[in-house]
Design a protein around this motif. Structure first.
Motif, mmCIF file in Angstrom:
data_model
loop_
_atom_site.group_PDB
_atom_site.id
_atom_site.type_symbol
_atom_site.label_atom_id
_atom_site.label_comp_id
_atom_site.label_asym_id
_atom_site.label_seq_id
_atom_site.Cartn_x
_atom_site.Cartn_y
_atom_site.Cartn_z
ATOM 1 N N GLY A 47 65.670 28.249 77.560
ATOM 2 C CA GLY A 47 64.481 27.854 78.324
ATOM 3 C C GLY A 47 64.908 27.279 79.660
ATOM 4 N N PRO A 48 63.942 27.085 80.580
ATOM 5 C CA PRO A 48 64.303 26.627 81.926
ATOM 6 C C PRO A 48 65.010 25.270 81.890
ATOM 7 N N GLU A 49 66.081 25.159 82.652
ATOM 8 C CA GLU A 49 66.766 23.871 82.793
ATOM 9 C C GLU A 49 66.407 23.345 84.178
ATOM 10 N N ILE A 50 65.652 22.259 84.208
ATOM 11 C CA ILE A 50 65.115 21.765 85.471
ATOM 12 C C ILE A 50 65.944 20.630 86.040
ATOM 13 N N GLY A 51 66.417 19.729 85.188
ATOM 14 C CA GLY A 51 67.313 18.677 85.654
ATOM 15 C C GLY A 51 68.515 19.319 86.338
ATOM 16 N N VAL A 52 68.909 18.764 87.482
ATOM 17 C CA VAL A 52 70.032 19.363 88.211
ATOM 18 C C VAL A 52 71.324 19.281 87.384
ATOM 19 N N ALA A 53 71.502 18.182 86.674
ATOM 20 C CA ALA A 53 72.682 18.067 85.821
ATOM 21 C C ALA A 53 72.495 18.942 84.586
ATOM 22 N N SER A 54 73.420 19.822 84.372
ATOM 23 C CA SER A 54 73.313 20.753 83.260
ATOM 24 C C SER A 54 73.600 20.041 81.943
ATOM 25 N N THR A 55 72.721 20.200 80.964
ATOM 26 C CA THR A 55 72.912 19.566 79.652
ATOM 27 C C THR A 55 72.790 20.617 78.543
ATOM 28 N N LYS A 56 71.553 21.078 78.331
ATOM 29 C CA LYS A 56 71.353 22.020 77.227
ATOM 30 C C LYS A 56 72.038 23.360 77.495
ATOM 31 N N ALA A 57 72.191 23.718 78.765
ATOM 32 C CA ALA A 57 72.877 24.993 79.033
ATOM 33 C C ALA A 57 74.336 24.906 78.582
ATOM 34 N N PHE A 58 74.964 23.745 78.803
ATOM 35 C CA PHE A 58 76.368 23.587 78.405
ATOM 36 C C PHE A 58 76.535 23.774 76.902
ATOM 37 N N THR A 59 75.721 23.108 76.102
ATOM 38 C CA THR A 59 75.907 23.210 74.650
ATOM 39 C C THR A 59 75.564 24.631 74.170
ATOM 40 N N SER A 60 74.576 25.256 74.800
ATOM 41 C CA SER A 60 74.257 26.638 74.407
ATOM 42 C C SER A 60 75.377 27.593 74.798
ATOM 43 N N GLN A 61 75.985 27.349 75.961
ATOM 44 C CA GLN A 61 77.124 28.183 76.364
ATOM 45 C C GLN A 61 78.245 28.071 75.331
ATOM 46 N N CYS A 62 78.509 26.840 74.889
ATOM 47 C CA CYS A 62 79.573 26.654 73.893
ATOM 48 C C CYS A 62 79.246 27.387 72.598
ATOM 49 N N VAL A 63 77.959 27.364 72.211
ATOM 50 C CA VAL A 63 77.566 28.069 70.984
ATOM 51 C C VAL A 63 77.779 29.570 71.145
ATOM 52 N N VAL A 64 77.278 30.127 72.248
ATOM 53 C CA VAL A 64 77.409 31.573 72.451
ATOM 54 C C VAL A 64 78.890 31.955 72.541
ATOM 55 N N LEU A 65 79.684 31.112 73.151
ATOM 56 C CA LEU A 65 81.118 31.406 73.253
ATOM 57 C C LEU A 65 81.787 31.350 71.878
ATOM 58 N N ALA A 66 81.321 30.448 71.014
ATOM 59 C CA ALA A 66 81.849 30.415 69.641
ATOM 60 C C ALA A 66 81.489 31.713 68.915
ATOM 61 N N LEU A 67 80.261 32.203 69.165
ATOM 62 C CA LEU A 67 79.842 33.468 68.542
ATOM 63 C C LEU A 67 80.708 34.620 69.041
ATOM 64 N N ILE A 68 80.998 34.617 70.331
ATOM 65 C CA ILE A 68 81.844 35.689 70.887
ATOM 66 C C ILE A 68 83.259 35.595 70.309
ATOM 67 N N ALA A 69 83.764 34.370 70.176
ATOM 68 C CA ALA A 69 85.106 34.196 69.606
ATOM 69 C C ALA A 69 85.127 34.693 68.162
ATOM 70 N N LEU A 70 84.047 34.406 67.424
ATOM 71 C CA LEU A 70 83.944 34.878 66.039
ATOM 72 C C LEU A 70 83.924 36.409 66.006
ATOM 73 N N HIS A 71 83.112 36.989 66.870
ATOM 74 C CA HIS A 71 82.995 38.447 66.930
ATOM 75 C C HIS A 71 84.352 39.093 67.233
ATOM 76 N N LEU A 72 85.029 38.569 68.243
ATOM 77 C CA LEU A 72 86.334 39.122 68.616
ATOM 78 C C LEU A 72 87.362 38.887 67.509
ATOM 79 N N GLY A 73 87.266 37.720 66.882
ATOM 80 C CA GLY A 73 88.201 37.400 65.806
ATOM 81 C C GLY A 73 88.041 38.361 64.643
ATOM 82 N N ARG A 74 86.772 38.663 64.313
ATOM 83 C CA ARG A 74 86.524 39.549 63.166
ATOM 84 C C ARG A 74 86.916 40.990 63.459
ATOM 85 N N LEU A 75 87.033 41.343 64.749
ATOM 86 C CA LEU A 75 87.543 42.681 65.089
ATOM 87 C C LEU A 75 89.055 42.716 64.989
#
Ligand code: F6R
Length: 365
Positions: A151-179
């Motif tokens: 969803g839109p991140e309006i506060g200039v300081a990034s908060t929820k985007a950071f934690t979501s990025q970490c989650v998506v990156l964990a998913l990518i690491a899992l995907h690559l690991g399972r390959l």
């Protein structure tokens, strides 16, 4: 619009259990013990043949890239390099055609990240992007990608985007690991851990009162240190950046053991050190680093596991978060660091959502 919160930043901090769920929704495949994505536009065969990854981003997104370096190394055993986009765009690093570029950007409009992506594409590298803003320039120009759905991140300081990025990156690491070599059992364990994460983040939000209390004690300090190791080294960088940008207090993030190579000279009774010290692979090592700071008279604020006994004995202030696996600690420990920066900035009368000199997305070089 603010839903009862005084600032967008606080609202967005409190949205994180939900945004973390959104980042995973439909992407966990128990049957195959892996993560699945709709838009990578790469065949498993192509993903398997990657020999290296270059992760590029700016600011907070660059910190998420650093977390991913540890994740991808652990799960997929792939060499990863993390580059500031502003540096990568003017470099000419030797890269084989099998190197995959991954650009990470909340806005999808950061000019340096866009330029780095274009330069790497021009050289013929395949590219993926992790973006939050749907239809943004970088999302459109990358060969494939994954959205955060935060969803839109309006506060200039990034908060929820950071934690979501970490989650998506964990998913990518899992995907690559399972390959590659990651076993079915290991994949399932990671899925279990990811599924329990939102509840842990929910609990981590209960640190709000404690963070406000600690903020009250140290809001007058002019310098802060943020220290952690391994997965929590980028967390330390991110904690320091949050404090700098919204409270205008000088803060440095450092790998805890590097302190003795110089920065420990900064330590005095007016310079608090915020240690990120949950239990995990380097717990004992970080305890030793905490003792070093204590011995020099520096106040110690420690982010620890809920049942911690040892770190909390060394520290002056203790903020407790639920225990999670090492690779998820940057997500759970980011919460009290965001709250601490927020409360300090509010106490100092700063404009939390619109800090001076900053724009939400940096579209000029
Ligand atoms: C810090 C912050 C910035 C951004 C950076 C990259 O809180 O918001 O450091 O992370 O400008 O922005 P995106 O992710 O939009 O490319």
């Amino acid at each position: 619009e603010l839903g009862g919160f005084p600032h967008f930043m606080l609202k967005e901090i409190f949205e994180q259990p939900e945004t973390i769920r959104n980042a995973m929704r439909g992407r966990l495949d128990r049957e195959q013990a892996t993560a699945v994505f709709g838009g990578l536009n790469l065949e498993p065969r192509q993903l398997r043949s990657i020999d290296r990854m270059v992760l590029t981003a700016c600011g907070t997104s660059w910190h998420a890239a650093m977390v991913a370096e540890y994740m991808i190394e652990e799960f997929a055993r792939l060499p990863v390099e993390v580059e500031y986009a502003s540096e990568l765009r003017y470099r000419n690093p030797p890269m084989s055609p099998l190197t995959l570029l991954l650009a990470i950007t909340q806005s999808g409009e950061t000019i340096d990240t866009l330029a780095a992506l274009r330069e790497m594409k021009r050289k013929g590298h395949r590219s993926l992007a992790i973006c939050n803003v749907v239809g943004s320039t970088i999302a459109r120009e990358a060969d494939g990608g994954v959205y955060l759905h935060a969803g839109p991140e309006i506060g200039v300081a990034s908060t929820k985007a950071f934690t979501s990025q970490c989650v998506v990156l964990a998913l990518i690491a899992l995907h690559l690991g399972r390959l590659r070599h990651l076993s079915y059992e290991a994949g399932l364990r990671i899925i279990d851990e990811l599924e329990a994460l939102a509840a842990s983040v929910e609990k981590a939000l209960e640190t709000n009162d404690m963070a406000r209390h600690v903020a009250g004690r140290y809001a007058g300090c002019d310098n802060f240190l943020y220290l952690g190791r391994q997965y929590n080294f980028p967390t330390a960088l991110e904690g320091a950046l949050k404090l700098k940008e919204i409270s205008y207090i000088h803060a440095e993030g450092y790998p805890a053991a590097e302190m003795k190579h110089g920065p420990i000279a900064l330590v005095d009774e007016h310079t608090p050190s915020v240690f990120i010290v949950p239990q995990g692979a380097v717990y004992e090592k970080v305890l030793a680093n905490m003792e070093e700071i204590r011995a020099r008279g520096g106040p110690v604020i420690a982010i620890v596991d809920e049942d911690d006994e040892r770190a909390s004995q060394i520290a002056d202030e203790v903020i407790r978060v639920p225990h999670v696996a090492d690779y998820l600690q940057p997500i759970v420990t980011a919460i009290p660091l965001q709250l601490l920066a927020y409360h300090i900035a509010v106490l100092r009368g700063c404009d939390v959502d619109k800090p001076r000199n900053l724009a939400k997305s940096v579209t000029v070089e």
